[in-house]
Design a protein around this motif. Structure first.
Motif, PDB file in Angstrom:
ATOM      1  N   SER A 227       1.382   6.566  -6.929  1.00 37.56           N
ATOM      2  CA  SER A 227       0.191   7.354  -7.257  1.00 37.56           C
ATOM      3  C   SER A 227       0.409   8.834  -6.974  1.00 37.56           C
ATOM      4  CB  SER A 227      -1.021   6.823  -6.495  1.00 37.56           C
ATOM      5  OG  SER A 227      -1.280   5.484  -6.873  1.00 37.56           O
ATOM      6  N   GLN A 228       1.178   9.157  -5.933  1.00 40.27           N
ATOM      7  CA  GLN A 228       1.530  10.559  -5.684  1.00 40.27           C
ATOM      8  C   GLN A 228       2.373  11.106  -6.836  1.00 40.27           C
ATOM      9  OE1 GLN A 228       3.569  10.228  -1.922  1.00 40.27           O
ATOM     10  NE2 GLN A 228       1.755  10.846  -0.750  1.00 40.27           N
ATOM     11  N   ILE A 229       3.402  10.365  -7.211  1.00 40.22           N
ATOM     12  CA  ILE A 229       4.288  10.812  -8.289  1.00 40.22           C
ATOM     13  C   ILE A 229       3.502  11.016  -9.583  1.00 40.22           C
ATOM     14  CG2 ILE A 229       6.202  10.097  -9.796  1.00 40.22           C
ATOM     15  CD1 ILE A 229       7.343   8.629  -7.257  1.00 40.22           C
TER      16      ILE A 229
ATOM     17  N   ALA B 185       4.640  -5.248  -8.708  1.00 36.59           N
ATOM     18  CA  ALA B 185       3.691  -4.377  -8.003  1.00 36.59           C
ATOM     19  C   ALA B 185       3.816  -2.938  -8.504  1.00 36.59           C
ATOM     20  CB  ALA B 185       3.932  -4.442  -6.495  1.00 36.59           C
ATOM     21  N   ILE B 186       5.037  -2.492  -8.698  1.00 36.26           N
ATOM     22  CA  ILE B 186       5.274  -1.131  -9.191  1.00 36.26           C
ATOM     23  C   ILE B 186       4.783  -1.003 -10.627  1.00 36.26           C
ATOM     24  CG2 ILE B 186       7.078   0.564  -9.725  1.00 36.26           C
ATOM     25  CD1 ILE B 186       8.638  -0.769  -7.271  1.00 36.26           C
ATOM     26  N   LEU B 187       5.047  -2.013 -11.437  1.00 38.75           N
ATOM     27  CA  LEU B 187       4.536  -2.036 -12.802  1.00 38.75           C
ATOM     28  C   LEU B 187       3.009  -1.963 -12.794  1.00 38.75           C
ATOM     29  CD1 LEU B 187       5.709  -3.998 -15.768  1.00 38.75           C
ATOM     30  CD2 LEU B 187       3.407  -4.502 -14.982  1.00 38.75           C
TER      31      LEU B 187
ATOM     32  N   GLU C  15       0.828  -1.209   0.000  1.00 41.17           N
ATOM     33  CA  GLU C  15       0.000   0.000   0.000  1.00 41.17           C
ATOM     34  C   GLU C  15       0.860   1.255   0.000  1.00 41.17           C
ATOM     35  OE1 GLU C  15      -3.165   0.091  -0.706  1.00 41.17           O
ATOM     36  OE2 GLU C  15      -3.316  -2.088  -0.619  1.00 41.17           O
ATOM     37  N   LEU C  16       1.969   1.247   0.748  1.00 34.00           N
ATOM     38  CA  LEU C  16       2.872   2.403   0.739  1.00 34.00           C
ATOM     39  C   LEU C  16       3.444   2.625  -0.655  1.00 34.00           C
ATOM     40  CD1 LEU C  16       4.838   1.913   4.092  1.00 34.00           C
ATOM     41  CD2 LEU C  16       2.986   3.542   3.630  1.00 34.00           C
ATOM     42  N   VAL C  17       3.841   1.555  -1.312  1.00 31.50           N
ATOM     43  CA  VAL C  17       4.378   1.652  -2.672  1.00 31.50           C
ATOM     44  C   VAL C  17       3.303   2.177  -3.625  1.00 31.50           C
ATOM     45  CG1 VAL C  17       5.177   0.236  -4.620  1.00 31.50           C
ATOM     46  CG2 VAL C  17       6.214  -0.037  -2.356  1.00 31.50           C
TER      47      VAL C  17
ATOM     48  N   ALA D 184      13.871   0.951   1.121  1.00 28.86           N
ATOM     49  CA  ALA D 184      14.385   0.324  -0.102  1.00 28.86           C
ATOM     50  C   ALA D 184      13.267   0.183  -1.132  1.00 28.86           C
ATOM     51  CB  ALA D 184      15.008  -1.033   0.217  1.00 28.86           C
ATOM     52  N   ALA D 185      12.083  -0.231  -0.699  1.00 29.71           N
ATOM     53  CA  ALA D 185      10.945  -0.398  -1.604  1.00 29.71           C
ATOM     54  C   ALA D 185      10.495   0.942  -2.174  1.00 29.71           C
ATOM     55  CB  ALA D 185       9.788  -1.084  -0.888  1.00 29.71           C
ATOM     56  N   LEU D 186      10.456   1.971  -1.339  1.00 29.58           N
ATOM     57  CA  LEU D 186      10.021   3.290  -1.806  1.00 29.58           C
ATOM     58  C   LEU D 186      11.026   3.898  -2.791  1.00 29.58           C
ATOM     59  CD1 LEU D 186       8.550   4.606   1.544  1.00 29.58           C
ATOM     60  CD2 LEU D 186       7.259   4.063  -0.542  1.00 29.58           C
TER      61      LEU D 186
END
Length: 182
Positions: free
Chosen positions: A46-48, A129-131, A39-41, A90-92
């Motif tokens: 989504s912010q970016i 997940a990022i994709l 969810e943080l990712v 690291a994930a962020l």
């Protein structure tokens, strides 16, 4: 400025495309990474990307899963906020670099930090997940998905861990030195 009308209901127009996106998301969601980390990712990408629909959705999902308001408010400035641990950082960082890949690429220094806290399988899942969230952002923004009506399917919880400790206290959501979110 008022919300613009939805352009296309992409799921109705291309059910197979929507199902493919859902299948990717289901693969990510069931692969074993921590739901709050995901969810943080999703929030940071989504912010970016400026995706109001996804920010609404994932802030609601994160709260329902027990994330604190403070950590959600600080996610845009996670580097300066002491409440994110090494794994989250690291994930962020990876999320930011992949979301902005045309500007930054995928630097070795960021990847090396990722390898220190994630297994190879977890790195692939995190990358997927990022994709996925970047794909969802692009669908929601371009097709003008309506913002605000989303209701999280997750069981609503307070901002407490299963042991009853408030999220954000040392040992729960703290940085490497054990400092809680301010």
């Amino acid at each position: 400025m008022t919300a613009q009308p939805t352009r296309i209901d992409y799921a109705s127009v291309s059910p197979a495309g929507a199902q493919a996106m859902v299948a990717l998301q289901r693969t990510v969601d069931t692969a074993g990474l921590e739901p709050l980390l995901l969810e943080l990712v999703k929030m940071r990408a989504s912010q970016i990307n400026g995706c109001a629909y996804c920010l609404d959705m994932h802030s609601k999902d994160a709260r329902a899963l027990g994330e604190s308001e403070q950590r959600l408010h600080l996610i845009a400035a996670w580097r300066e906020a002491p409440c994110y641990d090494a794994r989250e950082r690291a994930a962020l960082a990876w999320c930011e670099d992949l979301t902005l890949i045309s500007k930054r690429g995928a630097p070795d220094a960021v990847y090396n930090k990722l390898e220190q806290t994630f297994s190879a399988e977890e790195i692939v899942v995190l990358t997927l997940a990022i994709l996925a969230i970047n794909g969802w952002n692009r669908l929601a923004i371009s097709m003008r998905s309506p913002v605000g009506a989303y209701v999280s399917p997750h069981r609503p919880t307070s901002n407490r861990t299963p042991t009853g400790q408030p999220v954000g206290l040392a040992g729960t959501h703290a940085n490497q030195e054990g400092e809680p979110c301010p």
